[in-house]
Design an enzyme around this catalytic site. Structure first.
Site, PDB file in Angstrom:
ATOM      1  CB  VAL A  22      33.503  37.543  30.981  1.00 50.02           C
ATOM      2  CG1 VAL A  22      34.855  37.879  31.586  1.00 50.02           C
ATOM      3  CG2 VAL A  22      33.666  37.069  29.536  1.00 50.02           C
ATOM      4  N   PRO A  23      32.839  35.989  34.218  1.00 46.30           N
ATOM      5  CG  PRO A  23      33.628  34.145  35.406  1.00 46.30           C
ATOM      6  CD  PRO A  23      33.551  34.726  34.022  1.00 46.30           C
ATOM      7  CB  CYS A  24      33.511  40.790  36.293  1.00 48.64           C
ATOM      8  SG  CYS A  24      31.858  41.293  35.798  1.00 48.64           S
ATOM      9  CG  HIS A  25      29.529  37.069  39.223  1.00 50.94           C
ATOM     10  ND1 HIS A  25      29.507  36.812  37.863  1.00 50.94           N
ATOM     11  CD2 HIS A  25      29.396  35.867  39.833  1.00 50.94           C
ATOM     12  CE1 HIS A  25      29.348  35.514  37.672  1.00 50.94           C
ATOM     13  NE2 HIS A  25      29.268  34.913  38.853  1.00 50.94           N
TER      14      HIS A  25
END
Length: 166
Positions: free
Chosen positions: A128-131
């Site tokens: 889950v690409p919170c970056h």
């Protein structure tokens, strides 16, 4: 059934993968902010088919062969956090959105701060690409795994051949 697997070395260090039944509940980096006590993850497993598939998909991502993940996710969180984490999966590989854009995407244009807090509590890093969420001015604001890892992940997705961190 809860269980976990610690991956071998990756460009961002070892990862701890945590599953609840056959759904991913956590991906944590060494010294990850907001990481629960590993004792709550259940027994370690080196041969769990689900976790091994997660590890394989992550290895493909790090090798540059995967841009999306096909993994069931059951990250524990509030309904608002869940909505933010679902929206994170809509940010295309190699792109970044500001917290404001993410809040607007959710139909909550005044909730940038709340979106940022939910983003920071994402337990399923990378998958889950919170970056991919950055400050409105383009700054690399906080990241649970550390700003250097965030910088590496963003460079990796832009195919900038980032150097290994670990």
């Amino acid at each position: 059934m809860r269980r976990h697997l610690v991956t071998g070395p990756t460009p961002v260090g070892a990862l701890t993968l945590f599953a609840d039944d056959d759904a991913l509940a956590g991906v944590y980096m060494t010294d990850h902010r907001h990481q629960p006590d590993v004792a709550t993850f259940g027994p370690a497993s080196d041969d769990d088919p689900f976790l091994l598939d997660v590890a394989l998909q992550l290895a493909e991502y790090f090798d540059g062969d995967r841009t999306t993940f096909d993994i069931a996710i059951a990250a524990p969180g509030t309904p608002f956090q869940q909505s933010v984490w679902d929206a994170l999966r809509e940010i295309p590989y190699g792109e970044t959105w500001s917290y404001r854009r993410l809040a607007e995407h959710l139909g909550r244009p005044g909730a940038s701060r709340a979106v940022g807090l939910a983003n920071g509590r994402n337990p399923v890093s990378i998958v889950v690409p919170c970056h991919r969420v950055i400050g409105a001015d383009g700054s690399l604001t906080g990241y649970g795994g550390g700003v250097e890892r965030k910088r590496w992940l963003l460079a990796h997705e832009r195919a900038a051949e980032p150097a290994a961190l670990f």
